[in-house]
Design a protein around this motif. Structure first.
Motif, PDB file in Angstrom:
ATOM      1  N   GLU A 103       0.844  -1.198   0.000  1.00 37.11           N
ATOM      2  CA  GLU A 103       0.000   0.000   0.000  1.00 37.11           C
ATOM      3  C   GLU A 103       0.881   1.249   0.000  1.00 37.11           C
ATOM      4  OE1 GLU A 103      -3.267   0.244  -0.263  1.00 37.11           O
ATOM      5  OE2 GLU A 103      -3.364  -1.913  -0.522  1.00 37.11           O
ATOM      6  N   PRO A 104       0.474   2.315  -0.710  1.00 41.21           N
ATOM      7  CA  PRO A 104       1.263   3.542  -0.725  1.00 41.21           C
ATOM      8  C   PRO A 104       1.358   4.167   0.653  1.00 41.21           C
ATOM      9  CG  PRO A 104      -0.334   3.515  -2.538  1.00 41.21           C
ATOM     10  CD  PRO A 104      -0.672   2.363  -1.624  1.00 41.21           C
ATOM     11  N   ALA A 105       2.499   4.778   0.923  1.00 44.25           N
ATOM     12  CA  ALA A 105       2.701   5.498   2.181  1.00 44.25           C
ATOM     13  C   ALA A 105       2.794   6.980   1.904  1.00 44.25           C
ATOM     14  CB  ALA A 105       3.981   5.005   2.860  1.00 44.25           C
ATOM     15  N   GLY A 106       2.781   7.804   2.964  1.00 41.97           N
ATOM     16  CA  GLY A 106       2.994   9.240   2.784  1.00 41.97           C
ATOM     17  C   GLY A 106       4.457   9.476   2.497  1.00 41.97           C
ATOM     18  N   ASP A 107       4.754  10.021   1.315  1.00 42.87           N
ATOM     19  CA  ASP A 107       6.126  10.078   0.861  1.00 42.87           C
ATOM     20  C   ASP A 107       6.515  11.475   0.443  1.00 42.87           C
ATOM     21  OD1 ASP A 107       5.039   7.233  -0.833  1.00 42.87           O
ATOM     22  OD2 ASP A 107       6.166   7.240   1.043  1.00 42.87           O
ATOM     23  N   PRO A 108       7.828  11.766   0.524  1.00 48.78           N
ATOM     24  CA  PRO A 108       8.287  13.094   0.145  1.00 48.78           C
ATOM     25  C   PRO A 108       8.501  13.196  -1.342  1.00 48.78           C
ATOM     26  CG  PRO A 108      10.095  11.832   1.028  1.00 48.78           C
ATOM     27  CD  PRO A 108       8.875  10.955   1.116  1.00 48.78           C
ATOM     28  N   ALA A 109       8.369  14.412  -1.841  1.00 42.52           N
ATOM     29  CA  ALA A 109       8.755  14.653  -3.220  1.00 42.52           C
ATOM     30  C   ALA A 109       9.502  15.946  -3.321  1.00 42.52           C
ATOM     31  CB  ALA A 109       7.532  14.670  -4.133  1.00 42.52           C
ATOM     32  N   ASP A 169      11.632   3.796   1.733  1.00 43.33           N
ATOM     33  CA  ASP A 169      12.457   4.444   2.751  1.00 43.33           C
ATOM     34  C   ASP A 169      13.652   5.149   2.123  1.00 43.33           C
ATOM     35  OD1 ASP A 169      13.532   4.934   5.480  1.00 43.33           O
ATOM     36  OD2 ASP A 169      15.075   3.543   4.794  1.00 43.33           O
ATOM     37  N   LEU A 170      14.348   4.466   1.206  1.00 42.17           N
ATOM     38  CA  LEU A 170      15.516   5.069   0.569  1.00 42.17           C
ATOM     39  C   LEU A 170      15.101   6.217  -0.339  1.00 42.17           C
ATOM     40  CD1 LEU A 170      18.544   5.071   0.189  1.00 42.17           C
ATOM     41  CD2 LEU A 170      18.274   3.372  -1.634  1.00 42.17           C
ATOM     42  N   ALA A 171      13.997   6.039  -1.061  1.00 47.06           N
ATOM     43  CA  ALA A 171      13.513   7.121  -1.917  1.00 47.06           C
ATOM     44  C   ALA A 171      13.194   8.353  -1.088  1.00 47.06           C
ATOM     45  CB  ALA A 171      12.280   6.666  -2.687  1.00 47.06           C
ATOM     46  N   ALA A 172      12.552   8.145   0.080  1.00 44.32           N
ATOM     47  CA  ALA A 172      12.230   9.267   0.960  1.00 44.32           C
ATOM     48  C   ALA A 172      13.491   9.967   1.428  1.00 44.32           C
ATOM     49  CB  ALA A 172      11.424   8.775   2.156  1.00 44.32           C
ATOM     50  N   ARG A 173      14.530   9.220   1.754  1.00 43.45           N
ATOM     51  CA  ARG A 173      15.778   9.833   2.206  1.00 43.45           C
ATOM     52  C   ARG A 173      16.419  10.651   1.088  1.00 43.45           C
ATOM     53  NH1 ARG A 173      19.784   5.667   4.545  1.00 43.45           N
ATOM     54  NH2 ARG A 173      20.852   7.605   5.149  1.00 43.45           N
ATOM     55  N   PHE A 174      16.407  10.125  -0.131  1.00 41.47           N
ATOM     56  CA  PHE A 174      16.971  10.859  -1.265  1.00 41.47           C
ATOM     57  C   PHE A 174      16.201  12.150  -1.509  1.00 41.47           C
ATOM     58  CE2 PHE A 174      18.820   6.787  -3.325  1.00 41.47           C
ATOM     59  CZ  PHE A 174      20.008   6.967  -2.645  1.00 41.47           C
ATOM     60  N   TRP A 175      14.864  12.060  -1.538  1.00 38.06           N
ATOM     61  CA  TRP A 175      14.065  13.241  -1.834  1.00 38.06           C
ATOM     62  C   TRP A 175      14.229  14.317  -0.761  1.00 38.06           C
ATOM     63  CZ3 TRP A 175       9.908   9.298  -3.412  1.00 38.06           C
ATOM     64  CH2 TRP A 175       9.932   9.111  -4.798  1.00 38.06           C
ATOM     65  N   ARG A 176      14.220  13.895   0.485  1.00 36.04           N
ATOM     66  CA  ARG A 176      14.384  14.870   1.564  1.00 36.04           C
ATOM     67  C   ARG A 176      15.771  15.504   1.501  1.00 36.04           C
ATOM     68  NH1 ARG A 176      11.462  10.977   5.976  1.00 36.04           N
ATOM     69  NH2 ARG A 176       9.321  11.643   5.567  1.00 36.04           N
ATOM     70  N   ALA A 177      16.783  14.705   1.186  1.00 40.14           N
ATOM     71  CA  ALA A 177      18.131  15.248   1.070  1.00 40.14           C
ATOM     72  C   ALA A 177      18.207  16.288  -0.037  1.00 40.14           C
ATOM     73  CB  ALA A 177      19.129  14.121   0.806  1.00 40.14           C
ATOM     74  N   MET A 178      17.455  16.079  -1.124  1.00 41.09           N
ATOM     75  CA  MET A 178      17.451  17.035  -2.225  1.00 41.09           C
ATOM     76  C   MET A 178      16.634  18.276  -1.908  1.00 41.09           C
ATOM     77  SD  MET A 178      17.364  14.739  -5.720  1.00 41.09           S
ATOM     78  CE  MET A 178      16.410  13.330  -5.150  1.00 41.09           C
ATOM     79  N   GLY A 179      15.915  18.265  -0.771  1.00 38.24           N
ATOM     80  CA  GLY A 179      15.163  19.437  -0.357  1.00 38.24           C
ATOM     81  C   GLY A 179      13.723  19.440  -0.785  1.00 38.24           C
TER      82      GLY A 179
END
Length: 417
Positions: free
Chosen positions: A27-33, A102-112
């Protein structure tokens, strides 16, 4: 929810930076973009514009925009810049890239990029970016932590660059307008014309800077010196800037800061130094050679002194081991340079003892003024060889305690007459 600039997890994230509500059983989670600017295709929206997005739809992404004309232009601009339409939610993008959420969220947050829930706001470019970063980790070329650091450094740098470019271009090129078009209406054709040229120029400058940085690193004496290097580090600070902020109008203050930063950046680059960062009324620069740093410091004082619109300037420079991270510099040497700047008299350059010794070692300044004077006298009388052509003079100042650094003996740097 905005990205945490300190590198920690945003509010609502787990202690290890994990996305909240990690989706069970696919199921989709709340994720950063994304937050401001969309280098990899997300919009600045937070999913509150009434899209009703559920992961299904035509992939065009226009149904999440109100009928407001400005919003429609923003979507069209995004598509122009990214060269692709919105197709994916964050969960779908991560799955298509073969990357954990989880890794995608870390990458996106790191990119701002901000958390946007499950709005369909991402493009093929976002998927490709995830694949590239994850591929570097899988191939063993980067650790996961290093990949996140690459994402963060790139995101922080390009976010500031994008903001500056848009502000400057729209202010300088769209006002006043004889066409009768508003700034919003003229933005699209302006970006359409500038985009390909700016993209090529950005890549060119980045390659040039990368070549220069690589060259500096490979010249290091050993592996340890590649990270902890001996550099000259200097601060230049406008005197009385706080008082100026109360007296000048905002536009005048902005023009003064821009003139100061531009002049400082040009002087540092022209004489072989590197501008590390600007802080409004202060700039931080570094140089591999003490003589180069000395020339920069004095040039800054001389140039600003001839500009009647500029307040007085003070400069502090220290020499020693410096730790470099993400384009910035850290360590006791940097702290000492900052302290020297704070105690420097107006329109003077103060340096530390190690810097003075380095100038003496390289022959840029005499180790002893008395010995230099004696050598000059002997040369004039024909009883000795002339001294080297020193460029700088050093005058010892009173020793004084400096908070956090103990007792320091500053030296005043001047040109040799």
């Amino acid at each position: 929810m905005t990205a945490d600039e300190s590198g920690g997890a945003p509010r609502g994230a787990g202690a290890e930076g994990e996305a909240v509500g990690e989706a069970p059983a696919g199921e989709p989670a709340g994720d950063p973009a994304r937050s401001d600017g969309a280098p990899e295709g997300a919009t600045g929206g937070s999913g509150e514009s009434g899209s009703g997005e559920s992961g299904e739809g035509d992939g065009g992404g226009y149904d999440d925009v109100t009928e407001n004309g400005e919003n429609n232009i923003a979507v069209k601009l995004e598509q122009l810049i990214l060269g692709a339409e919105r197709r994916y939610t964050p969960f779908q993008a991560a799955r298509s890239a073969g990357v954990s959420m989880d890794l995608a969220a870390r990458f996106w947050r790191a990119m701002g990029f901000a958390d946007i829930g499950q709005v369909k706001a991402l493009t093929e470019a976002d998927v490709l970016a995830l694949r590239r970063l994850a591929g570097l980790v899988e191939a063993g070329l980067l650790s996961e932590a290093m990949a996140v650091q690459v994402a963060r450094s790139t995101g922080q740098t390009t976010a500031r660059l994008a903001d500056w470019q848009i502000d400057s271009f729209l202010e300088g090129l769209t006002e006043p307008q004889d066409s009768g078009l508003t700034r919003t209406e003229i933005t699209y054709p302006l970006v359409e014309l500038l985009l390909p040229e700016l993209e090529e120029f950005l890549v060119y400058v980045w390659r040039r800077q990368l070549a220069a940085a690589t060259g500096r690193v490979v010249q290091a004496q050993d592996d340890a010196e590649m990270v902890n290097r001996r550099l000259a580090v200097g601060f230049a600070d406008l005197v009385g800037f706080t008082r100026l902020t109360r007296r000048l109008e905002e536009e005048e203050l902005g023009e003064l800061v821009e003139a100061f930063e531009t002049t400082a950046a040009d002087l540092v680059a022209a004489h072989g130094g590197r501008l590390i960062k600007t802080l409004g009324d202060e700039v931080l620069f570094a140089a591999d050679d003490a003589g180069i740093a000395a020339e920069i410091g004095l040039r800054l004082i001389e140039t600003m002194g001839h500009d009647e619109t500029m307040p007085e300037l003070r400069v502090g420079i220290a020499f020693g081991t410096v730790t470099t991270r993400m384009g910035d510099v850290f360590g006791t040497t940097v702290n000492l340079a900052s302290r020297l700047t704070s105690i420097a008299p107006k329109d003077t350059v103060l340096v530390d003892e190690a810097f003075a010794e380095e100038l003496g070692r390289t022959g840029d300044a005499p180790v002893s003024e008395a010995d230099a004077a004696a050598a000059e006298k002997a040369a004039q009388e024909g009883t000795g060889s002339p001294p080297p052509p020193y460029r700088f003079a050093l005058q010892p100042m009173w020793q004084r305690p400096v908070r956090g650094l103990g007792v320091v003996e500053p030296w005043m740097l001047t040109r040799r007459g």
